[in-house]
Design a protein around this motif. Sequence first.
Motif: not given
Length: 331
Positions: A221-224, A241-246
């Motif tokens: 759930g964190r993202g890449v 863009f959707a998959a990358v973490r903050p």
Amino acid sequence: MNVLRLHAVDDLRIHDEPIPVTGAGEKLVRIKAVGVCGSDLHWFSEGEIGDAKLECPLVLGHEFAGETEDGQRVAIDPAIPCGHCEFCEIGHPNLCDNMIFAGHGKHDGALREYGSYPTRCLFPLPDSLSYADGAMLEPLGVAIHAVDLGKLKAGMTVGVFGCGPIGLLVIQMAKVSGATNIVATDKLPHRVKAAKKFGADQAFLVEDNSQLSEIRAATQGRGVDVSFEAAGVQEAVDDAFAAVRPGGKIVLAGIPGNDKTSFSAAVARRKGLTIKLVRRMKHTYPRAIELVSKGLVDVRSIVTHSFPLTQASDAFRMAERRDGLKVIIEV
């Protein structure tokens, strides 16, 4: 000598032309192998790439290797920066104002029997590397530069969106750089399979928009940490863009067919993303040769088809269909 020129969209013709005359600081090279790149396909299919248009019959090809007139097997860097503009002097020769690049604009490329090149562009090939391996050093250089821009650190999680040759090389470079969780996506099943073969921990087929939920599950759930887009299509950009973490990074390597790339400003702003675009490479051939010769990166297995120069149109059409991975033309 035989020279292949693109006259118009889908119109490749072989010509008989004189062997080039070498200038000061140049060597004549008998070209042996040329890779068909995605940017070559833009010229072949559209007669243009970005804001560059086909203005005269052009020799394509910028991934290549051959043999010098004195018998040295070499890979050839297709980029000749001027060396004295502002960008060259501050260490960004890939952004050179006066760049001469093989197979682009008015500058002939490698799909011909002989070419004359500055000695600084020639890199000796170890005996263990074939001419096709030498041609693959150029796309590997792009992948090296992309991963450099991503500033990967050991233990990071990486997403690769688009698993053609560049994406597969990015996967391998991410693994070499210490990424411990690599997820990848593509629209073609054989490329998803290849992504797993070349080091992706998980690879997902883009078909029903489930890939983002699968990536979230694969990253708890964190993202890449870093997203590499290597497809040149808007859907891959959106997924990156959707998959990358903050606080993460986006590295855009794909070349869009319509010369437009967009992203959600809200997503990029709220996540505080760093966005970088890949412009070719920076003096990567020595590193690429070391990585391949020491078995750390496999370029040979990415080459799935080869054609003689007389069947170049068939080679381009196969590459255009994305039937395999990398197509090589033997000159």
